[in-house]
Design a protein around this motif. Structure first.
Motif, PDB file in Angstrom:
ATOM      1  N   ALA A  35       0.835  -1.205   0.000  1.00 34.24           N
ATOM      2  CA  ALA A  35       0.000   0.000   0.000  1.00 34.24           C
ATOM      3  C   ALA A  35       0.865   1.249   0.000  1.00 34.24           C
ATOM      4  O   ALA A  35       0.573   2.214  -0.711  1.00 34.24           O
ATOM      5  CB  ALA A  35      -0.944   0.001   1.197  1.00 34.24           C
TER       6      ALA A  35
ATOM      7  N   VAL B 224      -8.865  11.900   1.928  1.00 39.07           N
ATOM      8  CA  VAL B 224      -8.936  10.512   1.448  1.00 39.07           C
ATOM      9  C   VAL B 224      -7.598   9.816   1.659  1.00 39.07           C
ATOM     10  O   VAL B 224      -7.539   8.691   2.177  1.00 39.07           O
ATOM     11  CB  VAL B 224      -9.343  10.458  -0.045  1.00 39.07           C
ATOM     12  CG1 VAL B 224      -9.138   9.063  -0.632  1.00 39.07           C
ATOM     13  CG2 VAL B 224     -10.788  10.902  -0.215  1.00 39.07           C
ATOM     14  N   ILE B 225      -6.526  10.497   1.284  1.00 39.32           N
ATOM     15  CA  ILE B 225      -5.190   9.896   1.377  1.00 39.32           C
ATOM     16  C   ILE B 225      -4.793   9.669   2.837  1.00 39.32           C
ATOM     17  O   ILE B 225      -4.330   8.582   3.203  1.00 39.32           O
ATOM     18  CB  ILE B 225      -4.143  10.785   0.675  1.00 39.32           C
ATOM     19  CG1 ILE B 225      -4.510  11.036  -0.797  1.00 39.32           C
ATOM     20  CG2 ILE B 225      -2.738  10.201   0.818  1.00 39.32           C
ATOM     21  CD1 ILE B 225      -4.659   9.812  -1.641  1.00 39.32           C
TER      22      ILE B 225
ATOM     23  N   ASP C 162      -6.700   9.503   5.527  1.00 41.07           N
ATOM     24  CA  ASP C 162      -7.573   8.509   6.152  1.00 41.07           C
ATOM     25  C   ASP C 162      -7.138   7.098   5.769  1.00 41.07           C
ATOM     26  O   ASP C 162      -7.073   6.198   6.606  1.00 41.07           O
ATOM     27  CB  ASP C 162      -9.031   8.752   5.753  1.00 41.07           C
ATOM     28  CG  ASP C 162      -9.958   7.692   6.323  1.00 41.07           C
ATOM     29  OD1 ASP C 162     -10.083   7.622   7.564  1.00 41.07           O
ATOM     30  OD2 ASP C 162     -10.544   6.921   5.527  1.00 41.07           O
ATOM     31  N   TYR C 163      -6.823   6.922   4.507  1.00 38.25           N
ATOM     32  CA  TYR C 163      -6.364   5.622   4.012  1.00 38.25           C
ATOM     33  C   TYR C 163      -5.096   5.185   4.740  1.00 38.25           C
ATOM     34  O   TYR C 163      -4.986   4.042   5.200  1.00 38.25           O
ATOM     35  CB  TYR C 163      -6.118   5.727   2.504  1.00 38.25           C
ATOM     36  CG  TYR C 163      -5.683   4.445   1.837  1.00 38.25           C
ATOM     37  CD1 TYR C 163      -6.593   3.437   1.553  1.00 38.25           C
ATOM     38  CD2 TYR C 163      -4.354   4.266   1.452  1.00 38.25           C
ATOM     39  CE1 TYR C 163      -6.190   2.269   0.912  1.00 38.25           C
ATOM     40  CE2 TYR C 163      -3.952   3.103   0.818  1.00 38.25           C
ATOM     41  CZ  TYR C 163      -4.864   2.113   0.553  1.00 38.25           C
ATOM     42  OH  TYR C 163      -4.461   0.959  -0.074  1.00 38.25           O
TER      43      TYR C 163
ATOM     44  N   ARG D 189      -5.831   4.185   8.316  1.00 40.38           N
ATOM     45  CA  ARG D 189      -6.442   2.846   8.386  1.00 40.38           C
ATOM     46  C   ARG D 189      -5.423   1.768   8.085  1.00 40.38           C
ATOM     47  O   ARG D 189      -5.460   0.690   8.683  1.00 40.38           O
ATOM     48  CB  ARG D 189      -7.647   2.761   7.452  1.00 40.38           C
ATOM     49  CG  ARG D 189      -8.806   3.618   7.963  1.00 40.38           C
ATOM     50  CD  ARG D 189     -10.082   3.507   7.155  1.00 40.38           C
ATOM     51  NE  ARG D 189      -9.843   3.978   5.791  1.00 40.38           N
ATOM     52  CZ  ARG D 189     -10.193   3.311   4.694  1.00 40.38           C
ATOM     53  NH1 ARG D 189     -10.796   2.146   4.772  1.00 40.38           N
ATOM     54  NH2 ARG D 189      -9.943   3.797   3.503  1.00 40.38           N
ATOM     55  N   LEU D 190      -4.488   2.038   7.180  1.00 44.05           N
ATOM     56  CA  LEU D 190      -3.408   1.077   6.926  1.00 44.05           C
ATOM     57  C   LEU D 190      -2.574   0.865   8.179  1.00 44.05           C
ATOM     58  O   LEU D 190      -2.209  -0.267   8.506  1.00 44.05           O
ATOM     59  CB  LEU D 190      -2.484   1.569   5.810  1.00 44.05           C
ATOM     60  CG  LEU D 190      -2.888   1.299   4.390  1.00 44.05           C
ATOM     61  CD1 LEU D 190      -1.860   1.905   3.444  1.00 44.05           C
ATOM     62  CD2 LEU D 190      -3.039  -0.180   4.124  1.00 44.05           C
TER      63      LEU D 190
ATOM     64  N   ILE E 264      -9.344  -2.831   3.477  1.00 44.39           N
ATOM     65  CA  ILE E 264      -8.821  -1.532   3.055  1.00 44.39           C
ATOM     66  C   ILE E 264      -8.356  -1.586   1.598  1.00 44.39           C
ATOM     67  O   ILE E 264      -8.443  -0.596   0.878  1.00 44.39           O
ATOM     68  CB  ILE E 264      -7.682  -1.094   3.990  1.00 44.39           C
ATOM     69  CG1 ILE E 264      -8.244  -0.815   5.381  1.00 44.39           C
ATOM     70  CG2 ILE E 264      -6.969   0.134   3.456  1.00 44.39           C
ATOM     71  CD1 ILE E 264      -7.186  -0.667   6.438  1.00 44.39           C
TER      72      ILE E 264
ATOM     73  N   ASP F 261     -10.181   0.070  -1.249  1.00 40.62           N
ATOM     74  CA  ASP F 261     -10.258   1.529  -1.370  1.00 40.62           C
ATOM     75  C   ASP F 261      -9.175   2.127  -2.265  1.00 40.62           C
ATOM     76  O   ASP F 261      -9.117   3.343  -2.421  1.00 40.62           O
ATOM     77  CB  ASP F 261     -10.152   2.174   0.011  1.00 40.62           C
ATOM     78  CG  ASP F 261     -11.345   1.873   0.889  1.00 40.62           C
ATOM     79  OD1 ASP F 261     -12.408   1.516   0.351  1.00 40.62           O
ATOM     80  OD2 ASP F 261     -11.207   2.007   2.117  1.00 40.62           O
ATOM     81  N   THR F 262      -8.340   1.295  -2.860  1.00 36.25           N
ATOM     82  CA  THR F 262      -7.237   1.836  -3.635  1.00 36.25           C
ATOM     83  C   THR F 262      -7.708   2.643  -4.842  1.00 36.25           C
ATOM     84  O   THR F 262      -7.040   3.595  -5.232  1.00 36.25           O
ATOM     85  CB  THR F 262      -6.258   0.734  -4.080  1.00 36.25           C
ATOM     86  OG1 THR F 262      -6.973  -0.271  -4.795  1.00 36.25           O
ATOM     87  CG2 THR F 262      -5.537   0.131  -2.890  1.00 36.25           C
TER      88      THR F 262
ATOM     89  N   LYS G 180     -10.306   4.649  -4.981  1.00 35.54           N
ATOM     90  CA  LYS G 180     -10.642   5.977  -4.473  1.00 35.54           C
ATOM     91  C   LYS G 180      -9.370   6.774  -4.172  1.00 35.54           C
ATOM     92  O   LYS G 180      -9.295   7.971  -4.449  1.00 35.54           O
ATOM     93  CB  LYS G 180     -11.500   5.841  -3.220  1.00 35.54           C
ATOM     94  CG  LYS G 180     -12.023   7.137  -2.683  1.00 35.54           C
ATOM     95  CD  LYS G 180     -12.954   6.895  -1.503  1.00 35.54           C
ATOM     96  CE  LYS G 180     -13.484   8.205  -0.957  1.00 35.54           C
ATOM     97  NZ  LYS G 180     -14.378   8.007   0.177  1.00 35.54           N
ATOM     98  N   VAL G 181      -8.374   6.105  -3.627  1.00 28.97           N
ATOM     99  CA  VAL G 181      -7.096   6.757  -3.331  1.00 28.97           C
ATOM    100  C   VAL G 181      -6.433   7.214  -4.629  1.00 28.97           C
ATOM    101  O   VAL G 181      -5.918   8.330  -4.717  1.00 28.97           O
ATOM    102  CB  VAL G 181      -6.164   5.819  -2.530  1.00 28.97           C
ATOM    103  CG1 VAL G 181      -4.772   6.397  -2.390  1.00 28.97           C
ATOM    104  CG2 VAL G 181      -6.769   5.536  -1.160  1.00 28.97           C
TER     105      VAL G 181
END
Length: 127
Positions: free
Chosen positions: A6, A76-77, A79-80, A83-84, A97, A100-101, A103-104
């Motif tokens: 990720a 977005v970035i 938050d991602y 969560r990672l 997770i 969601d890539t 959207k990222v």
């Protein structure tokens, strides 16, 4: 490990490595100058260490300097990445997770477009 992949994905999308490497040619728009300065510093970050908390701290500085129309994409970035970090020891969370890539990447593409349009800097997105 998923977290490492990720981080590599985010780096390839232009957010962690090479984003806005030179914005010093900008005119008098001070907020854009500050944003570009923060991103130039951020582009020097070594993402291979897996230090998500450290990366998030630096990302927050860039996000804080970002123009309002860029805030949602930075949300977005970041938050991602949060969560990672939370999921790094939980494969089930990490797998969730992973969905969601897209959207990222969309957010990354918009940030890259802004860099090109406002700073005159080409950013290559990852595929």
């Amino acid at each position: 490990m998923f977290v490492g992949k990720a981080l590599k994905f985010v780096a390839l999308t232009g957010l962690c490595v090479g984003l806005l490497p030179a914005c010093s040619h900008l005119g008098s728009n001070n907020s854009i100058d500050k944003y570009c300065d923060q991103v130039k510093e951020f582009s020097k970050v070594d993402t291979s260490t897996g230090d998500i908390p450290g990366l998030l701290t630096r990302m927050k500085k860039v996000q804080d300097a970002a123009p309002k129309d860029q805030q949602a994409d930075w949300d977005v970035i970041t938050d991602y990445m949060k969560r990672l970090n939370d999921a790094k020891s939980d494969p089930a969370k990490a797998a969730k997770i992973a969905g969601d890539t897209a959207k990222v990447k969309e957010s990354s593409d918009r940030l890259s477009k802004f860099a090109k349009d406002k700073c005159g800097v080409e950013i290559q997105s990852g595929h």
